[in-house]
Design an enzyme around this catalytic site. Structure first.
Site: not given
Ligand SMILES: Cc1cc2nc3c(=O)[nH]c(=O)nc-3n(C[C@H](O)[C@H](O)[C@H](O)COP(=O)(O)OP(=O)(O)OC[C@H]3O[C@@H](n4cnc5c(N)ncnc54)[C@H](O)[C@@H]3O)c2cc1C
Length: 375
Positions: A119-120, A150, A355-356
């Site tokens: 989610e956002p 997604i 996926e993390g």
């Molecule tokens: C091509 C693509 C396909 C995707 N497909 C799907 C899908 O099919 N379904 C779905 O549900 N989601 C999907 N996603 C979303 C994806 O799972 C999220 O982008 C991902 O979980 C990271 O969340 P965020 O982008 O909000 O980054 P944020 O949670 O805002 O994190 C940004 C950065 O902060 C740092 N960070 C975050 N947490 C920690 C921590 N605990 N410790 C240290 N550093 C940290 C990392 O560097 C991270 O990259 C997709 C994303 C992409 C790019």
């Protein structure tokens, strides 16, 4: 699999997959519209029996499929993986009726699936999700909120949607997984344009009705549905990355062997040859980690979350390094639009985030290590 290598059958199946991909899948992938679901490609994956294998074989076979397809066509690989990610919760947690209604369509490549967790305001911290499932009339819930990033949205035929049925602060314990067909009233979406064209978008839920018949697993145990699905798929994200790294390595071997430089070939320069050796070394190490994690999942061995996290982290970071080195050793031609490496350079970036993210994998590895040490 032998302890440290694939058996002849597995190797033959990988070669067959690369051949299928070259002959049947890559031509369809090329005809697709960038950033849109490619239905003829999904249907062909079904016709070739590859979608069926998503549900009949284990984590290691999933890795071998993803690695082999990625070496030839990242679009075909991604279309296969997304069917698996979106439909695995139905396969593993669905009722007989849900499975009978949907899985044959998914296997045939007629129904396109999606996994809607992010989610956002809740990406890495998925337990912070806000999409609400509020009780409505006649035992219904109404889903309200937004999902983003997604894959396959908004064009998928059904979504595995994770929503909050518990109190706002219930975190992972208050989440339920629902199976939501795309034609439910109140469900809309929009496409997102990414660095590497990937079918992906947002979903808006404006009082979308769901009932007990749409629940996947138990009310309140949706987070486990999500995490167990990710434990299966994480090593295979690593395998996808490895396939790209292997394609980059193969291209580099060919290029450095034939490119004239300084009175010989590029490969005659020791710094070049040693970089190629280092690329191969890293790919091989990551491959062993990925296969070991997938085999651990299949055997129900200890330490699956830790090993899945290690495999995903190591392989995706390795692939980034290998593709970048391949670009460097090819010079300018690698950056020309349409070159294999230009394509891989854009494709290899996202798996380090989804996926993390890598940092989240480190957090999982550390958490599991301390848990194991305390036992
Ligand atoms: C091509 C693509 C396909 C995707 N497909 C799907 C899908 O099919 N379904 C779905 O549900 N989601 C999907 N996603 C979303 C994806 O799972 C999220 O982008 C991902 O979980 C990271 O969340 P965020 O982008 O909000 O980054 P944020 O949670 O805002 O994190 C940004 C950065 O902060 C740092 N960070 C975050 N947490 C920690 C921590 N605990 N410790 C240290 N550093 C940290 C990392 O560097 C991270 O990259 C997709 C994303 C992409 C790019």
């Amino acid at each position: 699999m032998g302890t440290f290598s694939l058996d002849p059958d597995q190797l033959a199946r990988c070669a067959e997959l690369r051949d299928f991909a070259r002959r049947h899948l890559a031509p369809l992938a090329e005809k697709g519209e960038p950033g849109r679901v490619n239905r003829p490609l999904v249907a062909e994956l079904g016709r070739l029996g590859l979608l069926d294998r998503l549900f009949t074989s284990g984590a290691l076979d999933l890795c071998l499929m993803r690695e082999s397809l990625a070496q030839v066509s990242t679009e075909a690989e991604t279309a296969l993986a997304l069917q698996g990610l979106g439909a695995h919760p139905v396969h593993a947690y669905g009722t007989e009726e849900q499975r009978r209604r949907l899985l044959p369509e998914v296997r045939a490549g007629r129904a396109v699936a999606a996994f809607a967790l992010s989610e956002p305001g809740a990406g890495s911290d998925a337990a912070a999700m806000e999409l609400r499932a509020e009780p409505g009339a006649h035992g219904q819930w109404l889903l309200s909120g937004e999902k983003t990033w997604i894959s396959n949205a908004p064009e998928a035929d059904f979504y595995t949607v994770f929503a909050r049925t518990g109190a706002p602060d219930s975190r992972a314990g208050g989440v339920t997984a629902f199976l939501v067909p795309a034609d439910r009233p109140g469900l809309t979406g929009a496409s997102l344009d990414m660095l590497s064209p990937h079918p992906i978008g947002t979903l808006t839920f404006d009082g979308v009705p769901v009932t007990a018949d749409d629940v996947l697993g138990e009310v309140g145990s949706g987070f486990r549905v999500a995490m167990n699905t990710l434990n299966l798929f994480r090593p295979s994200v690593g395998a996808f990355a490895l396939g790209m790294a292997q394609a980059a390595l193969d291209a580099t071997l060919a290029h450095t062997a034939r490119r004239d430089a300084f009175g010989g070939k590029l490969k005659d320069l020791q710094t070049v040859a040693h970089q190629v050796a280092d690329m191969a070394l890293r790919v091989e190490s990551a491959r062993l980690t990925v296969y070991a994690a997938a085999s651990a999942y299949d055997e129900g061995a200890d330490g699956v979350p830790r090993r899945a996290a290690m495999a995903k982290l190591l392989a995706t970071e390795t692939a980034q390094h290998v593709v970048d080195t391949a670009v460097q050793l090819h010079g300018a031609r690698a950056l020309r639009r349409g070159h294999l490496l230009e394509h891989l350079y854009r494709e290899v970036r996202a798996p380090r985030i989804y996926e993390g993210a890598t940092e989240v994998q480190r957090a999982i590895i550390a958490r599991e290590l301390y848990k194991e040490a305390a036992r």
